[in-house]
Design a protein around this motif. Structure first.
Motif, PDB file in Angstrom:
ATOM      1  N   ARG A   1       4.930   6.890   3.673  1.00  0.00           N
ATOM      2  CA  ARG A   1       6.153   6.808   4.495  1.00  0.00           C
ATOM      3  C   ARG A   1       5.850   6.201   5.857  1.00  0.00           C
ATOM      4  N   ALA A   2       4.679   6.555   6.419  1.00  0.00           N
ATOM      5  CA  ALA A   2       4.297   6.009   7.722  1.00  0.00           C
ATOM      6  C   ALA A   2       4.073   4.500   7.637  1.00  0.00           C
ATOM      7  N   LEU A   3       3.439   4.039   6.567  1.00  0.00           N
ATOM      8  CA  LEU A   3       3.216   2.599   6.389  1.00  0.00           C
ATOM      9  C   LEU A   3       4.535   1.851   6.227  1.00  0.00           C
ATOM     10  N   LEU A   4       5.462   2.431   5.503  1.00  0.00           N
ATOM     11  CA  LEU A   4       6.759   1.789   5.301  1.00  0.00           C
ATOM     12  C   LEU A   4       7.517   1.696   6.619  1.00  0.00           C
ATOM     13  N   ALA A   5       7.432   2.761   7.421  1.00  0.00           N
ATOM     14  CA  ALA A   5       8.090   2.744   8.731  1.00  0.00           C
ATOM     15  C   ALA A   5       7.439   1.711   9.649  1.00  0.00           C
ATOM     16  N   ALA A   6       6.105   1.629   9.627  1.00  0.00           N
ATOM     17  CA  ALA A   6       5.402   0.656  10.466  1.00  0.00           C
ATOM     18  C   ALA A   6       5.761  -0.777  10.080  1.00  0.00           C
ATOM     19  N   ALA A   7       6.122  -0.974   8.810  1.00  0.00           N
ATOM     20  CA  ALA A   7       6.525  -2.304   8.346  1.00  0.00           C
ATOM     21  C   ALA A   7       7.985  -2.604   8.680  1.00  0.00           C
ATOM     22  N   GLY A   8       8.669  -1.610   9.312  1.00  0.00           N
ATOM     23  CA  GLY A   8      10.065  -1.809   9.724  1.00  0.00           C
ATOM     24  C   GLY A   8      11.089  -1.396   8.692  1.00  0.00           C
TER      25      GLY A   8
ATOM     26  N   ARG B   1       0.836  -1.211   0.000  1.00  0.00           N
ATOM     27  CA  ARG B   1       0.000   0.000   0.000  1.00  0.00           C
ATOM     28  C   ARG B   1       0.868   1.257   0.000  1.00  0.00           C
ATOM     29  N   ALA B   2       2.005   1.198   0.665  1.00  0.00           N
ATOM     30  CA  ALA B   2       2.919   2.333   0.634  1.00  0.00           C
ATOM     31  C   ALA B   2       3.347   2.639  -0.797  1.00  0.00           C
ATOM     32  N   LEU B   3       3.690   1.597  -1.551  1.00  0.00           N
ATOM     33  CA  LEU B   3       4.069   1.797  -2.948  1.00  0.00           C
ATOM     34  C   LEU B   3       2.914   2.382  -3.750  1.00  0.00           C
ATOM     35  N   ALA B   4       1.703   1.890  -3.488  1.00  0.00           N
ATOM     36  CA  ALA B   4       0.535   2.347  -4.238  1.00  0.00           C
ATOM     37  C   ALA B   4       0.189   3.801  -3.935  1.00  0.00           C
ATOM     38  N   LEU B   5       0.413   4.220  -2.699  1.00  0.00           N
ATOM     39  CA  LEU B   5       0.100   5.605  -2.322  1.00  0.00           C
ATOM     40  C   LEU B   5       1.142   6.592  -2.825  1.00  0.00           C
ATOM     41  N   ALA B   6       2.348   6.103  -3.121  1.00  0.00           N
ATOM     42  CA  ALA B   6       3.444   6.987  -3.526  1.00  0.00           C
ATOM     43  C   ALA B   6       3.618   6.977  -5.041  1.00  0.00           C
ATOM     44  N   VAL B   7       2.528   7.207  -5.754  1.00  0.00           N
ATOM     45  CA  VAL B   7       2.569   7.335  -7.209  1.00  0.00           C
ATOM     46  C   VAL B   7       1.970   8.682  -7.579  1.00  0.00           C
ATOM     47  N   ASP B   8       2.711   9.477  -8.331  1.00  0.00           N
ATOM     48  CA  ASP B   8       2.223  10.788  -8.757  1.00  0.00           C
ATOM     49  C   ASP B   8       1.345  10.618  -9.994  1.00  0.00           C
ATOM     50  N   ARG B   9       0.117  10.179  -9.771  1.00  0.00           N
ATOM     51  CA  ARG B   9      -0.782   9.896 -10.879  1.00  0.00           C
ATOM     52  C   ARG B   9      -1.107  11.146 -11.693  1.00  0.00           C
TER      53      ARG B   9
END
Length: 543
Positions: free
Chosen positions: A373-380, A325-333
């Motif tokens: 970024r928050a999701l990526l951090a939460a995933a470690g 989901r982090a990857l999906a949210l970080a797309v400049d559509r």
């Protein structure tokens, strides 16, 4: 490859327009392929990629659909202007008041290209082939609307008589649905529903396992308006007008040449040189050149399709929905559609294009770098620490490369995630897709019919088109409940909950909703803008 920087180095538009105009005018030196085709009713069409097979029950994709509907015809076919279902092999049909029981009456002059009649038993045998588990048809789920079809496909029974299709006699086909489906008649022109000559197929090898090579020149028997004349790999597929087609007297094209040109720039050069009547696509770098061309040859048509990336959830790290989901949210559509594509496309924060039958999905994956970024951090993995370099696989195309490079840059900048872009030939990519040999895979989905289920059913756990390794019982149950819902409001609510589940789990990264940007000669008649980009060749001709 065309990127943002290389576009800036193009010559002045006025010079290119002058060159273009000279290329589009009749030449005094010699006739181009297009000029000859206009005189002989021979259409030259770019289709974007090479097919692996012409078997309509095996092949997938937009090029396959085009060629299949030239060679085969279902119970219904599509009207060229708006794609509403019109009589095909069936000249009439009746529908019971419960909207579950259909009776199709086949026209007496429907013939295979070998001269034998097309019968109701041919449809029964063809649909059985698609639903047989050992055949592993990717589009088998499209037939699950038939009563008992899903149970047969799952192997819960081996008795095909339990499936809702029965030949009452040679020219009467009775069909029973599992649930009302307003789109059913439109669905019947899809490749998965087309009849195939099972006796011919069986004479060339196994009927119910993949790998039979019957669908080639000299052995392919169809029932459509054209017959297969030749197929030269990486060159062209040629079809010619069929004398056995029931409506052959109204088919105006004498032949069609389909060219699998995977480079959009090469395709554009072929068009400019008078080698193609129409292209499959056009790079954004050529848009400004053609916007003011005389005569006008640029078309931007509406298109019911979504461009997205599949994520292989079986891969380490990508099996974590937070990372996906982090990857999906970080797309400049927005940046991609406005700066890279520039052809009227729209950012896709969900998978299903909005507005189909009044359904509008929740924009769960709207761009949000902070949440990513928050999701990526939460995933470690703050700032991407500890993550490998992921491989993004795509088929060779200047547009796909430019989009991938835009995504690559944003993921590196916003998340610290690195990807390696791997461009492959379409055949290689299809093999990797079917075996799950990828990390992230460029994909698109064009609706088979104008209904949200054409999109949402793709990611059911039993869908042959899922190909991500992702399966979710909650998602499947919501779609099942929607099938039984009695009001549009209830269906929309269930679909919205299902799509929310899909997007939250994020086995896919929707990027944009398509338009079809392509070039077409003024001589091509009957090529109307349609949401599915289908163009029945019975209604196409050259002026």
């Amino acid at each position: 490859m065309i990127g943002w920087q290389t576009w800036k180095r193009r010559p002045a538009a006025s010079l290119l327009l002058s060159l273009l105009a000279s290329c589009l005018l009749p030449s005094c030196r010699h006739q181009t392929r297009v000029e000859q085709g206009d005189q002989t009713q021979t259409l030259h069409e770019g289709v974007g990629y090479e097919l692996v097979t012409l078997d309509p029950q095996v092949t997938t994709g937009t090029a396959a659909q085009s060629i299949a509907t030239a060679l085969f015809e279902g119970l219904t076919r599509e009207d060229g202007r708006d794609l509403h279902p019109v009589p095909g092999v069936a000249d009439t049909w009746t529908v019971a008041s419960d909207q579950l029981h259909y009776s199709f009456h086949l026209r007496p002059d429907a013939r295979w290209s070998d001269g034998t009649p097309v019968t109701a038993d041919d449809f029964v045998a063809s649909w059985r082939r698609v639903l047989t588990p050992s055949f592993a048809a990717e589009n088998a789920n499209l037939l699950f609307v038939l009563r008992g079809a899903e149970a047969f496909y799952r192997g819960e029974t081996t008795n095909f008589a339990t499936v809702g299709v029965h030949a009452a006699d040679a020219r009467t086909l009775d069909v029973e649905l599992a649930h009302p489906a307003p789109y059913f008649l439109a669905l019947l022109s899809n490749m998965a529903w087309l009849p195939v000559p099972t006796k011919v197929i069986a004479a060339h090898g196994a009927l119910y396992t993949p790998g039979n090579d019957w669908a080639k020149p000299g052995s392919l028997v169809g029932n459509g308006p054209f017959v297969l004349t030749s197929w030269q790999t990486d060159q062209d597929v040629v079809v010619t007008r069929s004398d056995t087609y029931w409506d052959h007297s109204h088919v105006r094209l004498n032949s069609i040449h389909f060219y699998p040109i995977d480079s959009v720039d090469t395709e554009e050069r072929s068009f400019r040189a008078g080698q193609l009547h129409l292209t499959d696509a056009l790079t954004a770098g050529h848009l400004d050149l053609y916007r003011n061309a005389k005569p006008p040859v640029l078309r931007i048509d509406p298109y019911l399709a979504t461009y997205f990336y599949r994520i292989n959830v079986r891969r380490p790290f990508l099996n974590d929905p937070r990372i996906r989901r982090a990857l999906a949210l970080a797309v400049d559509r927005t940046g991609i559609v406005k700066r890279v594509l520039r052809g009227g496309q729209q950012p896709a924060p969900a998978f299903t294009p909005p507005g189909i039958g009044g359904y509008n999905p929740e924009p769960v994956l709207a761009t949000n770098y902070a949440e990513a970024r928050a999701l990526l951090a939460a995933a470690g993995h703050p700032h991407g620490v500890g993550l490998p370099v992921f491989e993004l696989s795509l088929n060779t195309s200047e547009n796909h490369q430019a989009i991938a490079e835009a995504v690559q840059e944003v993921w590196r900048r916003e998340l610290g995630v690195e990807i390696r872009i791997e461009a492959q030939e379409n055949k290689t990519l299809l093999a990797a897709r079917s075996t799950g040999d990828y990390d992230i895979l460029r994909s698109d989905w064009v609706a088979d019919y104008a209904d949200p289920t054409s999109f949402l059913n793709v990611f059911r756990g039993d869908s042959g088109n899922n190909l991500t390794g992702w399966s979710d019982a909650k998602y499947d149950a919501l779609l099942k409940a929607a099938e039984k819902a009695t009001t549009p409001e209830d269906r929309h609510s269930l679909w919205r909950h299902a799509e929310h589940e899909l997007l939250t789990e994020a086995p896919i990264i929707p990027i944009y909703y398509y338009t079809h940007v392509f070039l077409i000669r003024p001589s091509v008649q009957g090529w109307y803008p349609t949401l599915l980009d289908h163009h029945p060749y019975q209604e196409v001709w050259l002026k």
